[in-house]
Design an enzyme around this catalytic site. Structure first.
Site, PDB file in Angstrom:
ATOM      1  N   GLU A 166     -24.182  -9.476  39.163  1.00  0.00           N
ATOM      2  CA  GLU A 166     -25.383  -8.465  39.137  1.00  0.00           C
ATOM      3  C   GLU A 166     -25.919  -7.307  39.907  1.00  0.00           C
ATOM      4  O   GLU A 166     -27.293  -6.727  39.724  1.00  0.00           O
ATOM      5  CB  GLU A 166     -27.023  -9.252  38.927  1.00  0.00           C
ATOM      6  CG  GLU A 166     -26.056 -10.237  37.285  1.00  0.00           C
ATOM      7  CD  GLU A 166     -26.929 -12.123  37.565  1.00  0.00           C
ATOM      8  OE1 GLU A 166     -27.770 -11.554  37.441  1.00  0.00           O
ATOM      9  OE2 GLU A 166     -25.801 -12.432  37.978  1.00  0.00           O
ATOM     10  N   TYR A 168     -25.663  -6.883  42.764  1.00  0.00           N
ATOM     11  CA  TYR A 168     -25.949  -7.156  44.541  1.00  0.00           C
ATOM     12  C   TYR A 168     -24.825  -6.158  45.512  1.00  0.00           C
ATOM     13  O   TYR A 168     -23.903  -5.732  45.200  1.00  0.00           O
ATOM     14  CB  TYR A 168     -26.390  -8.201  44.709  1.00  0.00           C
ATOM     15  CG  TYR A 168     -27.773  -8.686  43.975  1.00  0.00           C
ATOM     16  CD1 TYR A 168     -29.416  -7.455  44.148  1.00  0.00           C
ATOM     17  CD2 TYR A 168     -27.897  -9.797  43.311  1.00  0.00           C
ATOM     18  CE1 TYR A 168     -30.194  -8.048  43.693  1.00  0.00           C
ATOM     19  CE2 TYR A 168     -29.254 -10.062  42.596  1.00  0.00           C
ATOM     20  CZ  TYR A 168     -30.188  -8.727  43.302  1.00  0.00           C
ATOM     21  OH  TYR A 168     -31.924  -8.957  42.130  1.00  0.00           O
ATOM     22  N   ARG A 215     -21.262 -16.979  42.503  1.00  0.00           N
ATOM     23  CA  ARG A 215     -22.049 -16.323  40.859  1.00  0.00           C
ATOM     24  C   ARG A 215     -21.237 -15.312  41.337  1.00  0.00           C
ATOM     25  O   ARG A 215     -21.021 -14.096  42.090  1.00  0.00           O
ATOM     26  CB  ARG A 215     -23.491 -15.697  41.239  1.00  0.00           C
ATOM     27  CG  ARG A 215     -24.045 -15.451  40.098  1.00  0.00           C
ATOM     28  CD  ARG A 215     -25.518 -16.405  39.987  1.00  0.00           C
ATOM     29  NE  ARG A 215     -26.179 -14.964  38.825  1.00  0.00           N
ATOM     30  CZ  ARG A 215     -26.239 -16.116  37.912  1.00  0.00           C
ATOM     31  NH1 ARG A 215     -26.471 -16.749  38.076  1.00  0.00           N
ATOM     32  NH2 ARG A 215     -27.026 -15.611  36.660  1.00  0.00           N
ATOM     33  N   HIS A 253     -28.187  -5.131  37.222  1.00  0.00           N
ATOM     34  CA  HIS A 253     -30.011  -4.390  36.812  1.00  0.00           C
ATOM     35  C   HIS A 253     -30.022  -3.646  36.232  1.00  0.00           C
ATOM     36  O   HIS A 253     -30.962  -3.738  35.848  1.00  0.00           O
ATOM     37  CB  HIS A 253     -30.111  -5.616  37.883  1.00  0.00           C
ATOM     38  CG  HIS A 253     -30.558  -6.568  38.083  1.00  0.00           C
ATOM     39  ND1 HIS A 253     -31.056  -7.743  37.471  1.00  0.00           N
ATOM     40  CD2 HIS A 253     -30.525  -6.825  39.790  1.00  0.00           C
ATOM     41  CE1 HIS A 253     -30.906  -8.932  38.351  1.00  0.00           C
ATOM     42  NE2 HIS A 253     -30.823  -8.357  39.387  1.00  0.00           N
ATOM     43  N   GLN A 340     -43.417 -12.696  31.134  1.00  0.00           N
ATOM     44  CA  GLN A 340     -44.753 -11.622  31.289  1.00  0.00           C
ATOM     45  C   GLN A 340     -44.611 -12.655  32.519  1.00  0.00           C
ATOM     46  O   GLN A 340     -45.460 -11.722  33.262  1.00  0.00           O
ATOM     47  CB  GLN A 340     -45.123 -12.116  30.295  1.00  0.00           C
ATOM     48  CG  GLN A 340     -45.428 -11.390  29.269  1.00  0.00           C
ATOM     49  CD  GLN A 340     -46.375 -11.634  27.419  1.00  0.00           C
ATOM     50  OE1 GLN A 340     -45.454 -12.221  26.595  1.00  0.00           O
ATOM     51  NE2 GLN A 340     -47.504 -11.176  28.329  1.00  0.00           N
ATOM     52  N   LYS A 422     -38.101 -12.160  18.721  1.00  0.00           N
ATOM     53  CA  LYS A 422     -39.544 -13.808  19.149  1.00  0.00           C
ATOM     54  C   LYS A 422     -39.632 -14.571  18.441  1.00  0.00           C
ATOM     55  O   LYS A 422     -40.080 -15.095  18.490  1.00  0.00           O
ATOM     56  CB  LYS A 422     -40.852 -12.335  19.189  1.00  0.00           C
ATOM     57  CG  LYS A 422     -41.327 -11.469  20.521  1.00  0.00           C
ATOM     58  CD  LYS A 422     -42.734 -11.149  20.116  1.00  0.00           C
ATOM     59  CE  LYS A 422     -43.292 -10.257  21.296  1.00  0.00           C
ATOM     60  NZ  LYS A 422     -44.271 -10.037  21.015  1.00  0.00           N
TER      61      LYS A 422
END
Length: 663
Positions: A166, A168, A215, A253, A340, A422
């Site tokens: 991801e 890093y 990972r 990301h 959220q 949604k």
């Protein structure tokens, strides 16, 4: 007799046997920076261990100062930190669980001035240019990983997970995108892979037979990332170096592709995990947008992975695995991938929780003990606040009746379920229906109740959660039949025309614009459509909008500033690609046969419209509460009925849950 789920099958990983195939995946809670609150973190993880998770992976801890995620504590590098970490491992072990400490060096993703990386290349999502690591610093950092792993074992962890995906630090060494070195740490793949392989070897030497999960990015989704063949090579080398398990992550990301948000189809990236599993002998863990028991079971049964990592789904329901074991997967509180209260909280320096499960990371605020005396409780309104209140009160042993005037429960949640991306809101409501029934809550839909009935029935407590009413527009022509509220559009009561003006630039306005532009009629996007839309295996292909749509708002500035921190960019991009026009700083003059007349700083304009949808806020619907109080009954007002404003399901569910639990 209910057939046993494959998710309950034990599995051997390294020297350990895990009791189930579900892993509580790593997720930053915001408590990693606060050792004084590690007892809360321990209880949070222990609840997931009691709930049946076979393995738990903590949020990332940095192996040294430069590797921190934020400009505050977040490392595990000293022996005097071991005692604090035992506050995490102790409760998990007492609950019969196993837990790994994730070691995460943020590299150029760190939000502080001391960031370092293989090459001094700034991340597009960070403000600081990282310092290029020297050969000595690289060797020292490898040793730091080993030290953190050794300390983790002393603290009672079963092992560690090395965060190698991801975007890093480990990813930054591997990818040509971020590694422009010409020494032994750069250039050919074998050189770029030297750092992660060295880290795994050093950690193995430090912890003996402790567990090592690595990972890996199964799919990078950025230009200059590893190819699929390079990823497969890396997986085999990591296995040789001593890893016991490979956990797959998807994307960096900074990738301009959604990977865990609602619009992503369920298990969208499983093909990449399946390919990786085919080249190694150690167990492989799948992840990303796997939130349903049936999807996880299918992944295991078909051999696409050996384990399934679920971070947010176990945030949403600590009892996920146990419910499957009981043969009641319908009771699983479904993660809706809204982000959220989890990711958005972390990115805004708040401790995370969960919108659909406010108990998450707040376990100390709630009681599971039966109420001292069972009360008769009426809840008026079955939106999310009312459902949460009824459910918690029912679980404490109260006799609860939930009244709802609509044909089904859900309120604004039911409206949201028809918005493209949604659809999981609808699955959440099905779960709530099952949970309410199990808690003994009597649900009366299609029932309008008044204060006199509540008084006559002599309820001990009355909760008013009657929600909101959409605000109308008060301008000449505002009563024109072409002017409708958003509820009429989303329920299908009104069919919009070809030219639509959406009044309002908040979350509802954006959702309605997307709903009308895509008109999916509740059909979830397929994996193939999603890959094509976002250009995952080629150039992006955008479908044209079904209508000509213009959004207009009174306030100045860009649209979408109030949308979710981690998901708003997706909706903004969708509307941009659908060519939805957006007009800010408008004054609404009138509606007539020509359309909506607006005044702008640069002059007046008429927006032709067959339909004008008003999404300009809402007002609390709480009149019944005042009558109830006047009748002498105890009344509690929660959710939208208490505070309309910009609709906030996170606040409403928490208010309802905490009230119901404390009755």
């Amino acid at each position: 007799m209910v057939a046993r789920s494959v998710l309950l099958d034990p599995i051997r990983v390294g020297t350990a046997t895990l009791k189930s195939r579900i892993v509580m995946g790593s997720m930053h809670t915001g408590l990693e920076h606060h050792p004084e609150r590690f007892d809360e973190l321990g209880r949070f993880y222990a609840e997931r261990a009691k709930g049946g998770a076979g393995l738990i992976v903590t949020g990332g801890f940095a192996p040294n100062f430069a590797g921190r995620m934020k400009n505050e504590p977040g490392t595990f590098e000293r022996s005097d930190q071991v005692a604090d970490h035992k506050k995490i491992t102790g409760p998990v072990r007492a609950a019969g669980g196993r837990i790994l400490l994730q070691i995460l060096h943020a590299g150029r993703y760190g939000y502080h001035p001391a960031v370092v990386a293989p090459s001094p290349i700034k991340s597009p999502i960070n403000r600081d240019v990282p310092a290029e690591m020297t050969d000595e610093q690289i060797e020292e950092t490898i040793g730091n990983y080993a030290t953190t792993a050794r300390l983790a074992m002393e603290a009672g962890y079963d092992g560690v997970e090395i965060m190698g995906s991801e975007g890093y630090l480990v990813s930054e060494f591997l990818a040509p995108r971020t590694n422009h070195r010409t020494d032994r740490w750069g250039g050919f793949l074998e050189n770029r892979g030297r750092f992660p392989i060295s880290v795994v070897k050093a950690v193995r030497a430090a912890i003996g037979d402790g567990l090592i999960s690595y990972r890996i990015s199964a799919l990078e989704l950025v230009e200059g990332g590893l190819t699929q063949d390079e990823t497969l090579w890396l997986a085999k080398e990591v296995e040789k170096a001593g890893a016991d398990c490979i956990s797959t992550g998807i994307g960096w990301h900074e990738a301009a592709v959604p990977t865990i948000a609602g619009p992503v189809p369920h298990a969208a990236f499983i093909d990449s995990t399946r390919r990786l599993k085919g080249v190694v002998k150690i167990p492989v863990t799948a992840s990303n947008r796997i939130n349903l028991p049936e999807d996880a079971a299918q992944i295991i049964a078909e051999g696409s992975a050996d384990l399934v990592s679920m971070a947010r789904p176990l945030l949403a329901d600590a009892e996920f695995v146990n419910k499957v074991g009981r043969g009641r997967p319908d009771l699983v509180n479904v993660c809706i991938a809204c982000n959220q209260a989890c990711l958005d909280h972390y990115f805004t320096d708040q401790v995370i929780s969960c919108l659909v499960n406010p108990r998450a990371v707040r376990e100390n605020e709630f009681s599971d003990a039966p109420a001292t005396s069972a009360k008769r409780v009426a809840v008026v309104g079955a939106g999310v606040a009312g459902m949460a209140a009824a459910l918690e009160a029912g679980r404490r042993g109260h006799h609860v009746t939930l009244f709802e005037s609509a044909p089904r429960i859900g309120g604004q949640f039911a409206l949201a379920a028809v918005i493209p991306g949604k659809e999981d809101y609808g699955l959440s409501l099905k779960s709530y229906e099952a949970q309410l029934a199990e808690a003994g809550v009597e649900v009366k839909t299609g029932t309008v109740v008044d204060a006199e009935v509540l008084k006559r029935e002599n309820f001990d407590e009355v909760v008013v959660s009657s929600g909101v009413s959409p605000r109308l527009i008060d301008i000449p022509g505002g009563d024109d039949p072409r002017v409708v509220g958003y509820t009429d559009i989303l329920t299908g009561k009104v069919k919009a025309g070809e030219r639509v003006v959406v009044i309002g630039g908040g979350g509802i306005g954006h959702d309605v614009a997307l709903f009308l532009a895509m008109e999916t009629n509740g059909r979830r996007q397929t994996r193939e459509e999603f890959f094509e839309r976002w250009g995952i295996e080629g150039k992006p292909k955008h479908q044209p909008a079904r209508r000509q749509i213009t959004m207009v708002k009174r306030s100045p500035g860009a649209f979408g500033r109030t949308l979710g921190k981690s998901t708003g960019w997706i909706l903004r991009q969708e509307l941009k690609d659908l060519k939805v026009r957006q007009i800010a700083e408008a004054k609404y003059r009138k509606v007539d046969s020509e359309g909506l007349h607006i005044a702008l700083p640069e002059g007046d304009e008429v927006l032709p419209a067959d339909t004008i949808v008003v999404c300009a806020g809402q007002e609390s619907d709480r009149a019944i509460a005042d009558v109830i109080a006047a009748n002498g009954q105890t009344v509690h007002v929660i959710g939208g009925a208490r505070l309309a404003g910009e609709l906030d399901a996170k606040r409403a569910i928490y208010e309802g849950a905490i009230l119901g639990n404390r009755m």
